[in-house]
Design a protein around this motif. Structure first.
Motif, PDB file in Angstrom:
ATOM      1  N   TYR A 166      30.529   1.797  13.649  1.00  0.00           N
ATOM      2  CA  TYR A 166      28.489   1.286  13.944  1.00  0.00           C
ATOM      3  C   TYR A 166      28.944   1.049  14.948  1.00  0.00           C
ATOM      4  O   TYR A 166      27.650   1.830  15.847  1.00  0.00           O
ATOM      5  CB  TYR A 166      27.683   1.147  12.930  1.00  0.00           C
ATOM      6  N   THR A 167      29.383   0.690  16.011  1.00  0.00           N
ATOM      7  CA  THR A 167      28.776   0.015  17.286  1.00  0.00           C
ATOM      8  C   THR A 167      28.717   1.445  18.029  1.00  0.00           C
ATOM      9  O   THR A 167      27.649   1.125  19.317  1.00  0.00           O
ATOM     10  CB  THR A 167      29.427  -1.203  17.349  1.00  0.00           C
ATOM     11  N   ALA A 168      30.443   1.992  18.025  1.00  0.00           N
ATOM     12  CA  ALA A 168      30.198   3.330  18.578  1.00  0.00           C
ATOM     13  C   ALA A 168      29.038   4.079  17.945  1.00  0.00           C
ATOM     14  O   ALA A 168      28.946   4.413  19.441  1.00  0.00           O
ATOM     15  CB  ALA A 168      31.397   3.921  18.841  1.00  0.00           C
ATOM     16  N   GLY A 169      28.631   4.345  17.171  1.00  0.00           N
ATOM     17  CA  GLY A 169      27.793   5.232  17.221  1.00  0.00           C
ATOM     18  C   GLY A 169      25.683   4.974  17.334  1.00  0.00           C
ATOM     19  O   GLY A 169      25.295   5.539  17.401  1.00  0.00           O
ATOM     20  N   GLU A 170      26.378   3.333  16.899  1.00  0.00           N
ATOM     21  CA  GLU A 170      24.970   3.122  17.362  1.00  0.00           C
ATOM     22  C   GLU A 170      25.358   2.517  19.058  1.00  0.00           C
ATOM     23  O   GLU A 170      23.800   3.091  19.619  1.00  0.00           O
ATOM     24  CB  GLU A 170      24.683   1.613  17.451  1.00  0.00           C
TER      25      GLU A 170
END
Ligand code: PFF
Length: 467
Positions: free
Chosen positions: A41-45
């Protein structure tokens, strides 16, 4: 408690049973929710590819040298984090107050373990749901609702939290060799086999093309200081550095373990698992037409939808949530160990007693999160993006500026490598981490909390995106 006011603490007598066992325990600590829940989710955000490149830079240039530093400090001192750092400072003729560095890490790991247990209890709930076949044909709305209902079913989550906490306490209470090492030597190989199975499934049935372009083609336009802070925080969180936990793990290391080589293996395995987790998660997310920037819910909301939409998805969901649970477990026992080893060493508390006492405290804190979930995101940000990088910064300063230059040569063994490593800790890590922390925090305050920055600061960190 049998206090130890004299400060006379001898070297630890317990050691890892074998080098393989140590590597499994160390990889087990690093590979965890950070790789499955936090990394995607950090990479996605943060836009995917560019974030991942900065993340890799942080792993190699910050995480790896600090990881080696933590093991070296631990083995040299032969004591758990705070005691070890104090004794090394004392031996170098410096103030014992440098032990504060250890306390930053202890605070970070205590905060992390407090929410880590709760998220692990959620995962346990999802393993049970997958076993019950609950995800077949589930829509995004239903899945969002399911996640909300699952975590607000407080009695259920409290029960699962208790089960998870007691399992942790029993393993840690049995000691380093008979508990932590044994559990990791069984769970980690099982974990790797399951992971390969899920990836094979994901890349053959999911949307691989979109995943490759998302993960591997960097979009630099979205990069700012908070991207760097997120990448640095993620690298520290995922490798478990900055929490001084690895100092404690290092204190159980025997002389025949090569610290640089072990650190390469741990950092390499952790990074590989993060990337592989990306390849296990995003193809399925894209295939189901879901948003990769779904935030912390990506794991719990999007994945069930994605799994539920493909044939055989229920079994894959079961395997996937179980492997995440295994990974979370080998990390949470390591977080536990920080306080248990300190209580044992400093206050002479019996390991099993200390572990059960910790389980009780963590249960009380966990219940507080279960009732007011909003704190969870905040504590995750505070520990991951601020306290761990700060811990890493302090460790670099301690080795690079406080201890004599050659103090750790015996631990690193190779002279040339020692020179490169020492320069990284003395110069690169403090400067890089210092700048990222300073500007990243202002950037975060501006963009997340809407704080208006003076014009010169705005010219450095970019305009306010929250307005
Ligand atoms: N590295 C663990 C993970 O990726 O889930 C989390 C963690 C464990 C962070 C231990 C810090 C720590 F001391």
């Amino acid at each position: 408690m049998v206090g130890n006011p004299s400060g006379d603490i001898s070297r630890k007598s317990d050691t890892w049973g074998s080098r393989f066992g140590f590597i499994m325990a160390a990889v087990g600590s690093s590979v965890g929710l950070g790789n499955f829940w936090r990394f995607p989710y950090t990479a996605g955000e943060n836009g995917g590819g560019a974030f991942i490149l900065i993340y890799l830079l942080c792993v190699v240039a910050i995480g790896l040298p600090v990881l080696m530093g933590e093991y070296a400090l631990g083995r040299k001192a032969g004591m758990s984090s705070v005691e070890g750092i104090q004794s090394l400072a004392r031996n170098a003729g410096k103030s014992e107050n440098w032990g504060i560095i250890g306390w930053v890490g202890v605070f970070a790991s205590t905060f992390i373990v407090s929410f880590y247990m709760v998220i692990s209890a959620w995962i346990l709930a999802f393993v049970l749901q997958a076993i019950g076949g609950n995800f077949a044909g589930i829509t995004p709305e239903q899945s969002g609702q399911n996640f909300g209902e699952t975590i607000s079913n407080r009695g259920n989550i409290m029960g699962l939290l208790l089960v998870f906490l007691i399992a942790n306490a029993v393993i840690v209470g049995r000691g380093v060799k008979g508990g932590i090492e044994k559990a990791a030597t069984i769970l980690m190989p099982a974990f790797f086999i399951m992971l390969l199975g899920v990836v094979a499934f994901a890349v053959t049935t999911g949307d691989l093309k979109q995943t490759v372009s998302f993960l591997l083609s960097p979009d630099w336009s979205a990069v700012n200081f908070s991207t760097f802070l997120a990448a640095l925080g993620q690298a520290c969180f995922s490798l478990s550095v900055g929490s001084v936990l690895m100092v404690t793990y290092g204190s159980y290391l025997s002389r025949d373990t090569n610290i640089p080589r072990s650190s390469f293996i741990v950092a390499g395995a952790d990074t590989m698992v993060a990337i592989i987790a990306g390849f296990a998660i995003f193809p399925i997310v894209f295939q189901a037409g879901l948003d990769p920037a779904g935030g912390p819910g990506l794991f719990f909301v999007s994945l069930p939808v994605a799994f539920g939409s493909i044939p055989g998805g229920n079994i894959i969901a079961m395997v996937f949530f179980s492997l995440a649970l295994f990974a979370a477990f080998t990390s949470s026992i390591s977080l536990y160990e920080v306080s248990v080893s300190w209580l044992e060493e400093r206050h002479g508390v019996h390991r099993m007693g200390a572990s059960m006492g910790m389980a009780f405290i963590l249960f009380v804190v966990g219940v507080a999160y279960i009732y007011s979930g909003d704190y969870l995101d905040f504590v995750d940000f505070l520990t991951g993006n601020i306290l761990l990088p700060l811990g890493a910064l302090f460790i670099a300063i301690f080795i690079g500026w406080v201890l004599p230059k050659l103090d750790m040569l015996e631990e690193i063994e190779d002279q040339k490598l020692h020179a490169v490593w020492y320069t990284a800790l003395r110069w690169f890590v403090p400067v890089f981490v210092g700048i990222i922390l300073f500007f990243g925090i202002f950037d975060g305050l501006q963009d997340t909390f809407g704080v208006q920055m003076p014009a010169f600061m705005e010219s450095l960190i970019g305009s306010n995106k929250s307005v």
